[in-house]
Design an enzyme around this catalytic site. Sequence first.
Site, short mmCIF file in Angstrom:
data_model
loop_
_atom_site.label_atom_id
_atom_site.label_comp_id
_atom_site.label_asym_id
_atom_site.label_seq_id
_atom_site.Cartn_x
_atom_site.Cartn_y
_atom_site.Cartn_z
N SER A 120 6.10 1.99 0.73
CA SER A 120 4.69 2.05 -0.16
C SER A 120 4.52 3.14 -0.94
CB SER A 120 3.69 2.49 1.17
OG SER A 120 4.00 3.88 1.74
N HIS A 141 5.27 -4.92 -1.78
CA HIS A 141 4.57 -4.14 -0.77
C HIS A 141 3.13 -4.85 -0.46
CE1 HIS A 141 1.70 -0.45 -0.42
NE2 HIS A 141 2.33 -0.66 0.81
N GLU A 153 2.13 -5.85 -3.98
CA GLU A 153 2.41 -5.28 -5.11
C GLU A 153 4.12 -5.49 -5.21
OE1 GLU A 153 0.16 -0.86 -5.81
OE2 GLU A 153 1.67 -0.98 -4.11
N ASN A 192 -1.62 3.30 -4.14
CA ASN A 192 -1.57 4.43 -3.49
C ASN A 192 -1.41 5.62 -4.72
OD1 ASN A 192 -1.33 4.09 -0.92
ND2 ASN A 192 0.68 3.21 -0.81
#
Length: 284
Positions: A120, A141, A153, A192
């Site tokens: 992540s 991801h 992702e 994130n």
Amino acid sequence: MTIERAGVIGCGLMGSGIAEVLARAGLSVVVRDINDDAVAAGRKRIEKSFAKGVERGKMTEQERDEALGRLTFTTELSEMADRQLVIEAASENEDIKKKIFAELDAIVTDEQAILASNTSSMPIIRFAQATSRPERVLGLHFFNPAPVQPLVEIISSVVTAPEVADEIEKFSTEVLGKTPIRSDDRPGFIVNALLIPFLFSAIRMLESGHATKEDIDTGMVNGCAHPMGPIKLADMVGLDTCLFVGQSIYEETGDPAAKPPILLSRMVDGGLLGAKTGKGFYDW
């Protein structure tokens, strides 16, 4: 290359979810974890998810049985030898991940195979450099729960071949039915990098006594049309995961917005990890 044979390293919450997605998409999937107990737990998790899918009318019993038949579970990394795509979903520990990529590099025989990490936040280039084929290594991801969340992702390192990222984007869309977005190999990638400072800001607001968790969450749900408030979302993500990702971003960038709040660190130290443990900021 048509990807028909995939492997997943790690059969925890994310690994089992990714394996389920691949099997339901029609691929032959080998799932590897470090011991028999971990493998058994992963298999049980997938079987339970399939059972819910049948119960909710998302798949037929025949589709469930066929998907289960496409899954092979093992403790041997050597079982990845003939895979065309291997997705690493091991613990968020850089040394462990680099070791896995180095071992996969020696094991996977197809020179056109793609090696991917579900990390992540960790730099993809570090995993790529552990192999002799860094141009065929990237980040892929998934979001939790992988069978439900539509987003993936795709992260290219500075040496990932453009055609490899293009191939995985096409595979994600046409085979897995996911919505891919592409990012450079930067801390936190896209989601994130935006999400963690937002969650931390909300936790600091709570920590300072500025507002209650209920009012913070209600404000963002009813004032900004978010489906869930940031405090509750942090619980859902896992407070340990939030802490880890924040530390990773902060160490690389020094961005104070990504520095974990003290309250978050103390809660993780106390084993209050959110929904996964039944108690975090909220009782679950």
